[in-house]
Scaffold this motif. Structure first.
Motif, PDB file in Angstrom:
ATOM      1  N   CYS A 230      31.778 -61.955  34.127  1.00 53.13           N
ATOM      2  CA  CYS A 230      30.879 -62.401  33.065  1.00 53.13           C
ATOM      3  C   CYS A 230      30.321 -63.786  33.374  1.00 53.13           C
ATOM      4  O   CYS A 230      29.122 -64.051  33.184  1.00 53.13           O
ATOM      5  CB  CYS A 230      31.608 -62.419  31.721  1.00 53.13           C
ATOM      6  SG  CYS A 230      31.968 -60.779  31.050  1.00 53.13           S
ATOM      7  N   GLN A 231      31.165 -64.656  33.853  1.00 52.75           N
ATOM      8  CA  GLN A 231      30.734 -66.010  34.176  1.00 52.75           C
ATOM      9  C   GLN A 231      29.700 -66.009  35.295  1.00 52.75           C
ATOM     10  O   GLN A 231      28.767 -66.817  35.302  1.00 52.75           O
ATOM     11  CB  GLN A 231      31.944 -66.858  34.547  1.00 52.75           C
ATOM     12  CG  GLN A 231      32.892 -67.106  33.379  1.00 52.75           C
ATOM     13  CD  GLN A 231      34.249 -67.631  33.799  1.00 52.75           C
ATOM     14  OE1 GLN A 231      34.517 -67.796  34.992  1.00 52.75           O
ATOM     15  NE2 GLN A 231      35.115 -67.885  32.832  1.00 52.75           N
ATOM     16  N   LEU A 232      29.848 -65.069  36.252  1.00 59.33           N
ATOM     17  CA  LEU A 232      28.875 -64.960  37.339  1.00 59.33           C
ATOM     18  C   LEU A 232      27.482 -64.661  36.791  1.00 59.33           C
ATOM     19  O   LEU A 232      26.483 -65.167  37.315  1.00 59.33           O
ATOM     20  CB  LEU A 232      29.308 -63.853  38.309  1.00 59.33           C
ATOM     21  CG  LEU A 232      28.334 -63.531  39.446  1.00 59.33           C
ATOM     22  CD1 LEU A 232      28.262 -64.695  40.430  1.00 59.33           C
ATOM     23  CD2 LEU A 232      28.745 -62.252  40.169  1.00 59.33           C
ATOM     24  N   TYR A 233      27.413 -63.874  35.715  1.00 58.80           N
ATOM     25  CA  TYR A 233      26.128 -63.498  35.130  1.00 58.80           C
ATOM     26  C   TYR A 233      25.746 -64.408  33.962  1.00 58.80           C
ATOM     27  O   TYR A 233      24.786 -64.126  33.243  1.00 58.80           O
ATOM     28  CB  TYR A 233      26.175 -62.039  34.670  1.00 58.80           C
ATOM     29  CG  TYR A 233      26.027 -61.063  35.815  1.00 58.80           C
ATOM     30  CD1 TYR A 233      24.790 -60.529  36.148  1.00 58.80           C
ATOM     31  CD2 TYR A 233      27.124 -60.701  36.589  1.00 58.80           C
ATOM     32  CE1 TYR A 233      24.650 -59.645  37.212  1.00 58.80           C
ATOM     33  CE2 TYR A 233      27.000 -59.821  37.655  1.00 58.80           C
ATOM     34  CZ  TYR A 233      25.750 -59.308  37.960  1.00 58.80           C
ATOM     35  OH  TYR A 233      25.614 -58.439  39.020  1.00 58.80           O
ATOM     36  N   GLY A 234      26.502 -65.486  33.773  1.00 57.58           N
ATOM     37  CA  GLY A 234      26.177 -66.420  32.716  1.00 57.58           C
ATOM     38  C   GLY A 234      26.402 -65.867  31.326  1.00 57.58           C
ATOM     39  O   GLY A 234      25.715 -66.268  30.367  1.00 57.58           O
ATOM     40  N   LEU A 235      27.358 -64.962  31.169  1.00 54.75           N
ATOM     41  CA  LEU A 235      27.627 -64.314  29.882  1.00 54.75           C
ATOM     42  C   LEU A 235      28.926 -64.827  29.290  1.00 54.75           C
ATOM     43  O   LEU A 235      29.851 -65.207  30.010  1.00 54.75           O
ATOM     44  CB  LEU A 235      27.702 -62.796  30.063  1.00 54.75           C
ATOM     45  CG  LEU A 235      26.448 -62.124  30.634  1.00 54.75           C
ATOM     46  CD1 LEU A 235      26.729 -60.668  30.957  1.00 54.75           C
ATOM     47  CD2 LEU A 235      25.283 -62.246  29.646  1.00 54.75           C
ATOM     48  N   ASP A 236      28.980 -64.804  27.970  1.00 49.69           N
ATOM     49  CA  ASP A 236      30.189 -65.202  27.264  1.00 49.69           C
ATOM     50  C   ASP A 236      31.157 -64.022  27.261  1.00 49.69           C
ATOM     51  O   ASP A 236      30.853 -62.976  26.663  1.00 49.69           O
ATOM     52  CB  ASP A 236      29.839 -65.599  25.830  1.00 49.69           C
ATOM     53  CG  ASP A 236      31.067 -66.018  25.029  1.00 49.69           C
ATOM     54  OD1 ASP A 236      32.170 -66.105  25.611  1.00 49.69           O
ATOM     55  OD2 ASP A 236      30.914 -66.238  23.811  1.00 49.69           O
ATOM     56  N   PRO A 237      32.327 -64.140  27.923  1.00 51.09           N
ATOM     57  CA  PRO A 237      33.274 -63.009  27.957  1.00 51.09           C
ATOM     58  C   PRO A 237      33.668 -62.536  26.560  1.00 51.09           C
ATOM     59  O   PRO A 237      33.836 -61.327  26.334  1.00 51.09           O
ATOM     60  CB  PRO A 237      34.473 -63.579  28.722  1.00 51.09           C
ATOM     61  CG  PRO A 237      33.906 -64.672  29.557  1.00 51.09           C
ATOM     62  CD  PRO A 237      32.812 -65.272  28.728  1.00 51.09           C
ATOM     63  N   ALA A 238      33.823 -63.445  25.625  1.00 52.68           N
ATOM     64  CA  ALA A 238      34.233 -63.062  24.277  1.00 52.68           C
ATOM     65  C   ALA A 238      33.187 -62.189  23.599  1.00 52.68           C
ATOM     66  O   ALA A 238      33.524 -61.358  22.742  1.00 52.68           O
ATOM     67  CB  ALA A 238      34.496 -64.314  23.439  1.00 52.68           C
ATOM     68  N   HIS A 239      31.929 -62.366  23.962  1.00 53.04           N
ATOM     69  CA  HIS A 239      30.856 -61.563  23.366  1.00 53.04           C
ATOM     70  C   HIS A 239      30.629 -60.269  24.147  1.00 53.04           C
ATOM     71  O   HIS A 239      30.268 -59.244  23.571  1.00 53.04           O
ATOM     72  CB  HIS A 239      29.557 -62.382  23.330  1.00 53.04           C
ATOM     73  CG  HIS A 239      28.398 -61.657  22.735  1.00 53.04           C
ATOM     74  ND1 HIS A 239      28.308 -61.353  21.379  1.00 53.04           N
ATOM     75  CD2 HIS A 239      27.268 -61.144  23.314  1.00 53.04           C
ATOM     76  CE1 HIS A 239      27.182 -60.703  21.143  1.00 53.04           C
ATOM     77  NE2 HIS A 239      26.541 -60.560  22.296  1.00 53.04           N
ATOM     78  N   THR A 240      30.855 -60.322  25.452  1.00 51.86           N
ATOM     79  CA  THR A 240      30.560 -59.168  26.317  1.00 51.86           C
ATOM     80  C   THR A 240      31.702 -58.159  26.358  1.00 51.86           C
ATOM     81  O   THR A 240      31.476 -56.941  26.396  1.00 51.86           O
ATOM     82  CB  THR A 240      30.263 -59.654  27.751  1.00 51.86           C
ATOM     83  OG1 THR A 240      29.199 -60.608  27.709  1.00 51.86           O
ATOM     84  CG2 THR A 240      29.875 -58.501  28.660  1.00 51.86           C
ATOM     85  N   LEU A 241      32.941 -58.631  26.361  1.00 51.81           N
ATOM     86  CA  LEU A 241      34.105 -57.769  26.539  1.00 51.81           C
ATOM     87  C   LEU A 241      34.815 -57.546  25.209  1.00 51.81           C
ATOM     88  O   LEU A 241      35.076 -58.483  24.469  1.00 51.81           O
ATOM     89  CB  LEU A 241      35.076 -58.414  27.538  1.00 51.81           C
ATOM     90  CG  LEU A 241      34.511 -58.726  28.921  1.00 51.81           C
ATOM     91  CD1 LEU A 241      35.476 -59.605  29.701  1.00 51.81           C
ATOM     92  CD2 LEU A 241      34.208 -57.437  29.687  1.00 51.81           C
ATOM     93  N   LYS A 242      35.137 -56.290  24.933  1.00 52.91           N
ATOM     94  CA  LYS A 242      35.840 -55.974  23.690  1.00 52.91           C
ATOM     95  C   LYS A 242      37.052 -55.106  24.032  1.00 52.91           C
ATOM     96  O   LYS A 242      36.907 -54.027  24.606  1.00 52.91           O
ATOM     97  CB  LYS A 242      34.928 -55.239  22.721  1.00 52.91           C
ATOM     98  CG  LYS A 242      35.508 -55.117  21.313  1.00 52.91           C
ATOM     99  CD  LYS A 242      34.494 -54.588  20.338  1.00 52.91           C
ATOM    100  CE  LYS A 242      35.035 -54.567  18.913  1.00 52.91           C
ATOM    101  NZ  LYS A 242      35.335 -55.911  18.384  1.00 52.91           N
ATOM    102  N   PRO A 243      38.272 -55.562  23.678  1.00 49.95           N
ATOM    103  CA  PRO A 243      39.468 -54.765  24.002  1.00 49.95           C
ATOM    104  C   PRO A 243      39.608 -53.570  23.060  1.00 49.95           C
ATOM    105  O   PRO A 243      39.252 -53.635  21.884  1.00 49.95           O
ATOM    106  CB  PRO A 243      40.611 -55.757  23.795  1.00 49.95           C
ATOM    107  CG  PRO A 243      40.090 -56.712  22.764  1.00 49.95           C
ATOM    108  CD  PRO A 243      38.627 -56.834  23.017  1.00 49.95           C
ATOM    109  N   TYR A 244      40.113 -52.481  23.616  1.00 47.15           N
ATOM    110  CA  TYR A 244      40.475 -51.323  22.792  1.00 47.15           C
ATOM    111  C   TYR A 244      41.893 -50.908  23.162  1.00 47.15           C
ATOM    112  O   TYR A 244      42.172 -50.581  24.324  1.00 47.15           O
ATOM    113  CB  TYR A 244      39.518 -50.151  23.006  1.00 47.15           C
ATOM    114  CG  TYR A 244      39.977 -48.915  22.256  1.00 47.15           C
ATOM    115  CD1 TYR A 244      39.806 -48.824  20.880  1.00 47.15           C
ATOM    116  CD2 TYR A 244      40.631 -47.875  22.912  1.00 47.15           C
ATOM    117  CE1 TYR A 244      40.253 -47.719  20.168  1.00 47.15           C
ATOM    118  CE2 TYR A 244      41.081 -46.769  22.210  1.00 47.15           C
ATOM    119  CZ  TYR A 244      40.895 -46.702  20.846  1.00 47.15           C
ATOM    120  OH  TYR A 244      41.358 -45.609  20.144  1.00 47.15           O
ATOM    121  N   VAL A 245      42.796 -50.937  22.199  1.00 47.62           N
ATOM    122  CA  VAL A 245      44.188 -50.550  22.435  1.00 47.62           C
ATOM    123  C   VAL A 245      44.301 -49.037  22.281  1.00 47.62           C
ATOM    124  O   VAL A 245      44.037 -48.491  21.200  1.00 47.62           O
ATOM    125  CB  VAL A 245      45.139 -51.255  21.455  1.00 47.62           C
ATOM    126  CG1 VAL A 245      46.586 -50.806  21.710  1.00 47.62           C
ATOM    127  CG2 VAL A 245      45.022 -52.769  21.605  1.00 47.62           C
TER     128      VAL A 245
END
Length: 389
Positions: A230-245
């Motif tokens: 995410c950082q490589l593409y300048g994206l906020d990981p918290a906004h881009t990635l969502k965990p699913y249990v």
């Protein structure tokens, strides 16, 4: 005529004393000639060996006694037997069958056998005597630390087990040498591939809390790899990635078998009600899923298809480890995944185990092997219809 087996009943095995008396030498001389022949003249060694052969002396009958004596003198002798600690479900998994075949083949080429011990956090493991009485030269672990920790703690109390090398495969364990895949690098490659395709909202699956220890600790490195992408593409990981249990029901009924149970419309309705499907409905921006392993990826794909969600048209899916196949109508594997070099990890673990026995490596040795992103047909650019939903 008497049966030869019956005629030998009650006969004591030939000893070194018998050979010494026949040759007119001392017992220590016989021992040295048989175990270290260069310490005597070739003529004497040949004469002792010839008498030993005539009497049918078998050095292996007494190796246990020598090992016991040498251990008491602080000079342990190798038994050429390696303990292998595995999760209790290993026999159901292609992943482990590939690993074990390579491990056992490599040990066999070096003249070593293997003794398997299955461990489970749900079952109290009764340790076989061969482990704690000194028969096992070293221990190779192919399961999580949480699963094997109770057994390791018990073995640590045994004097014959102390100082035995311990080598971990797949996970880094405290105080053990380890051979591991580049899990963070694999997670990075998978996430970066999806981001390059244009996905901007990605779910990553984790097992239920009670099943986490079924995985190696290398899975803990996945988030770091995802975030780095995410950082490589300048994206906020918290906004881009969502965990699913993953829920326990899916875990038991789907993941354990990698086959969607049930047929027809009734199961289609069941799939539509599944928590994962509801999760995607509640998060319509999600266009891709990162699965924790290939069996999970296969199972999730089948579940989504039963719910009317197309892969990869609606959702892209990437697995991890290249251990399971998702087949199309031509019997081709179409699952995009991260390939883990399972066979090479096992071979390397076998080799460094022997190196550890020879004092060539220490307990803090770490070997990390590269992984490879394998592009197939379950990853594609995000669907306009879903991404705009």
């Amino acid at each position: 005529m008497d049966n030869p087996k019956n005629s030998q009943k009650g006969m004591r095995p030939v000893s070194m004393r018998d050979i010494a008396e026949r040759c007119g030498v001392s017992v220590p001389t016989v021992s040295r000639a048989l175990r270290d022949p260069e310490r005597h003249s070739p003529e004497l060694t040949q004469r002792i060996q010839q008498v030993a052969d005539e009497l049918g002396y078998d050095l292996r009958r007494y190796s246990w006694a020598r090992r016991l004596v040498m251990s008491r003198l602080g000079k342990p002798q190798l038994n050429h037997l390696i303990g292998v600690m595995l999760p209790h479900h290993f026999y159901r998994d292609t992943y482990y069958s590939r690993m074990l075949q390579s491990l056992f083949d490599e040990l066999a080429t070096q003249g070593y056998g293997a003794l398997v011990l299955c461990v489970s956090p749900a079952v109290t493991t009764k340790i076989p005597p061969s482990f704690y009485r000194g028969d096992v030269d070293a221990l190779i672990i192919a399961t999580s630390f949480e699963a094997c920790e109770p057994v390791l703690n018990e073995l640590a109390k045994e004097p014959f087990f102390n100082e035995r090398p311990i080598i971990s495969m797949m996970s880094v364990l405290p105080g053990c040498a380890a051979v591991v895949p580049d899990a963070e690098g694999g997670a990075y490659a998978a996430a970066a591939h999806l981001l390059e395709l244009g996905h901007r909202h990605i779910a990553y699956c984790v097992p239920p809390p009670e099943e986490r220890i079924s995985f190696g600790t290398h899975q803990d490195q996945f988030p770091q790899g995802h975030q780095r992408a995410c950082q490589l593409y300048g994206l906020d990981p918290a906004h881009t990635l969502k965990p699913y249990v993953l829920d326990s029901w899916l875990w038991r009924e789907y993941l354990a078998t990698a086959v969607v149970p049930g047929k027809g419309k009734s199961h289609y309705l069941q799939a539509k009600r599944h928590p994962l499907v509801k999760f995607l409905q509640a998060n319509p921006g999600i266009t891709a899923i990162l699965a924790p392993n290939d069996p999970a990826a296969v199972t999730i794909t089948k579940l989504l298809r039963h719910a009317g969600i197309r892969v990869p048209e609606d959702i892209s899916i990437i697995g991890y480890d290249d251990s399971a196949r998702l087949l199309n109508e031509f019997d081709e594997n179409i699952l995009t995944t991260v390939r883990v070099p399972v066979e090479k990890i096992a071979q390397t673990a076998a080799r460094i185990t022997i190196d550890a026995l020879e004092g060539k490596i220490t307990g803090d040795t770490r070997i990390t092997l590269p992984v490879e992103l394998v592009l197939r047909q379950t990853s594609a650019s995000p669907s306009a219809a879903r991404s705009m939903a």
